[in-house]
Motif scaffolding. Structure first.
Motif, PDB file in Angstrom:
ATOM      1  N   LEU A  43       0.734  -1.092  -0.145  1.00  0.00           N
ATOM      2  CA  LEU A  43      -0.071   0.027  -0.009  1.00  0.00           C
ATOM      3  C   LEU A  43       0.862   1.481   0.100  1.00  0.00           C
ATOM      4  O   LEU A  43       0.267   2.394  -0.604  1.00  0.00           O
ATOM      5  CB  LEU A  43      -0.826  -0.030   1.243  1.00  0.00           C
ATOM      6  CG  LEU A  43      -1.910  -1.203   1.210  1.00  0.00           C
ATOM      7  CD1 LEU A  43      -2.897  -1.068   2.607  1.00  0.00           C
ATOM      8  CD2 LEU A  43      -2.849  -1.143   0.183  1.00  0.00           C
ATOM      9  N   GLY A  44       2.154   1.303   0.634  1.00  0.00           N
ATOM     10  CA  GLY A  44       2.935   2.367   0.726  1.00  0.00           C
ATOM     11  C   GLY A  44       3.455   2.738  -0.662  1.00  0.00           C
ATOM     12  O   GLY A  44       3.525   3.761  -1.040  1.00  0.00           O
ATOM     13  N   SER A  45       3.685   1.754  -1.810  1.00  0.00           N
ATOM     14  CA  SER A  45       4.187   1.886  -3.052  1.00  0.00           C
ATOM     15  C   SER A  45       2.952   2.222  -3.873  1.00  0.00           C
ATOM     16  O   SER A  45       3.179   3.389  -4.564  1.00  0.00           O
ATOM     17  CB  SER A  45       4.638   0.579  -3.539  1.00  0.00           C
ATOM     18  OG  SER A  45       3.355  -0.509  -3.794  1.00  0.00           O
ATOM     19  N   LEU A  46       1.556   1.980  -3.599  1.00  0.00           N
ATOM     20  CA  LEU A  46       0.450   2.620  -3.941  1.00  0.00           C
ATOM     21  C   LEU A  46       0.042   4.062  -3.711  1.00  0.00           C
ATOM     22  O   LEU A  46      -0.171   5.001  -4.686  1.00  0.00           O
ATOM     23  CB  LEU A  46      -0.866   1.743  -4.181  1.00  0.00           C
ATOM     24  CG  LEU A  46      -0.587   0.051  -4.413  1.00  0.00           C
ATOM     25  CD1 LEU A  46      -1.925  -0.363  -3.895  1.00  0.00           C
ATOM     26  CD2 LEU A  46      -0.546   0.216  -5.879  1.00  0.00           C
ATOM     27  N   ALA A  47       0.546   4.350  -2.569  1.00  0.00           N
ATOM     28  CA  ALA A  47       0.291   5.707  -2.037  1.00  0.00           C
ATOM     29  C   ALA A  47       1.656   6.671  -2.591  1.00  0.00           C
ATOM     30  O   ALA A  47       0.981   7.695  -2.991  1.00  0.00           O
ATOM     31  CB  ALA A  47       0.663   5.676  -0.417  1.00  0.00           C
TER      32      ALA A  47
END
Length: 542
Positions: A43-47
């Motif tokens: 989810l951090g990469s998507l954010a």
């Protein structure tokens, strides 16, 4: 004391709009930590990708582009995860935008200050609260070069602001700069990398009213069970139905636990955030929710039982109790704190001082009066360039953190909080209250006198008191007698206006409307007398 600015009205500070409580996740297994790391990393990469898209859109961003961004993230996570990511991105971009506007305002203030001082002769004194000229030609030349530097920076920032370009660092600019000086940050390259990756993880979900326990993505049951709705690529790691992963540990909130339990039992929205503290090696869960709007207490009702004026300083809070008439009652109080050391230590010191202050006010049933401080313009090096010690002092004052803590803690105890204009409170408090409140057994400080001034302003009474005693006679030989204006008189905090002419109500001899009419005077033998008066002759004997 001319040129005084207008003093703003006092007001009751509204309570906090939200609440956040935190607890640690103890007893996690190796599989639990592995799943949390994978979820946070994905989810951090998507954010990060979503933040890049939002920054590229700039001012052209609208609701359609927001929906497009959310659809792009939904396929790689879920609809609820995508909604949390896009909302967090929007908040982060808006925060960076506000910081950019504040930086532009600071640059403009510096340019105006330098331009004003350069226009004055070298060595000229300041007036009306504005600084004077520079002390030497050398300083004048150095500041003229700095003026061009600030103007170039201001032009660049305005161009970026008009184009909608902001600078945002996921993980924090401070940690990013520490990479270039690991020795000063007391970190190794491996340790810095772990902190950097943990700071860029994303594992937070917004609450939804009507859903089970107030959150469908990160769910915490009343008995403390924590479960996470895994993103689509990690659905194979689920250990519960419907693609959920249940942690092995149980949690409970010690602070505001009853409020949290009431909300999740009624299925009201509660937002959760999980993060990893690399330094301590612990995982934490933070729950937050919005408070219901509370009706404000009227100012007169809040001050009915008296008030305690509070003056904030670099190392202590000075407080003094005042009755409803503005008279100091009892002895002043001092609540010390130490702002040296780490951030958790400073925060604990502030909370400890505030809770002692609030318990004292609650014991006497008092409201608290504080200054509505904002040192945004006072911290600039252009205004106090040579006064480095003073700049360091006001920069170290935790005004924002102390105000936020005080508002939250006072609302929890039901203590009204009144904010007053900070103009001239320290100056007038020392001038009018420090000496009268000093006795043979008590030496009143400037800070305690300022607390009295703050309390009087909250009550609506003027700070400046009668300074001259009544004259022995009505002539002007002893000077003009100062009086204290009533609370409803406009401009009572300002200086007394200059009235031209003689300061006496009498009229000189031979002047006035009835100067030539002898009958209008109380003189013997004229018609103005009600009855003629003659002295009897003295008796020769008794």
């Amino acid at each position: 004391m001319g040129g005084l600015r207008e003093v703003a009205d006092s007001f009751v500070v509204p309570g906090p709009s939200g609440v956040a409580v935190r607890t640690s996740l103890k007893g996690l297994t190796a599989q639990d930590e592995k799943v949390l790391r994978l979820v946070g990393d994905l989810l951090g990469s998507l954010a990060s990708r979503d933040l890049k898209a939002r920054c590229a859109a700039g001012l052209d961003h609208d609701s359609d582009r927001w929906a497009e961004r959310k659809r792009a993230l939904t396929g790689e996570s879920s609809s609820r995860w995508a909604g949390s990511i896009t909302k967090a991105t929007h908040d982060q971009w808006a925060l960076a935008r506000r910081g950019q506007l504040a930086h532009i305002h600071s640059l403009q203030t510096g340019v105006d200050t330098i331009a004003h001082r350069l226009a004055l002769p070298v060595g000229a004194k300041g007036s009306a609260g504005r600084p004077g000229g520079y002390r030497s030609k050398r300083e004048w030349f150095a500041k003229s070069r700095r003026l061009h530097l600030l103007e170039d920076r201001l032009e660049q920032q305005r161009a970026q602001c008009q184009a909608g370009r902001v600078r945002v660092v996921r993980g924090g600019k401070k940690l990013l700069r520490a990479r270039h000086n690991l020795q000063a940050a007391h970190l190794t390259e491996t340790g810095w990398r772990r902190r950097w990756e943990a700071a860029r993880w994303f594992c937070q979900a917004d609450g939804e009213s009507g859903k089970r326990y107030g959150n469908e993505t990160i769910r915490v049951s009343p008995d403390g069970e924590v479960s996470i709705k895994l993103p689509a690529p990690l659905a194979g790691l689920a250990n519960a139905p419907h693609g959920r992963f249940v942690l092995a540990c149980r949690v409970g909130f010690m602070h505001r636990g009853e409020q949290w339990a009431d909300r999740i039992t009624a299925n009201r929205a509660v937002a959760y955030r999980m993060h990893h503290d690399v330094g301590r090696g612990r995982w934490y869960l933070t729950a937050s929710w919005q408070n219901s709007p509370v009706q404000m207490v009227p100012l007169q009702a809040a001050l009915a039982a008296g008030v305690a004026g509070v003056d904030m300083n670099a190392d202590h809070l000075a407080a003094w109790r005042l009755d409803e008439h503005g008279n100091p009652v009892g002895e002043p109080r001092r609540f010390d704190y130490d702002l040296s050391g780490s951030a958790p230590h400073r925060d604990a010191q502030i909370r400890h001082a505030l809770i002692r202050l609030l318990h004292w006010a609650q014991h006497h049933g008092l409201a608290l009066a504080i200054e509505d401080l904002d040192f945004g313009e006072e911290k600039t090096r252009e205004k106090h360039g040579r006064r480095k010690r003073f700049r360091r002092l006001i920069s170290g004052l935790p005004t924002a953190r102390l105000r936020a803590r005080l508002v939250s803690m006072a609302a929890e105890l039901g203590i009204p909080l009144v904010a007053v204009d900070p103009a001239y409170t320290s100056r007038w408090g020392a001038q009018h209250w420090q000496k009268p409140l000093t006795t043979t057994t008590r030496k009143t400080t400037r800070h305690e006198a300022a607390a009295v001034a703050i309390g009087r302003r909250a009550l609506g009474h003027p700070i400046r008191r009668r300074t001259a005693p009544p004259p022995p006679h009505r002539s002007d030989a002893v000077g003009h007698r100062t009086v204290q204006a009533a609370s409803g008189v406009p401009g009572r905090e300002g200086t007394r206006p200059r009235i031209p002419g003689p300061r006496t109500g009498s009229v000189g001899a031979g002047r006035g409307a009835k100067a030539g009419d002898q009958c209008a005077h109380n003189r013997s033998g004229h018609a103005a007398e009600h009855e003629s008066w003659h002295q009897d002759s003295l008796p020769l004997s008794l």
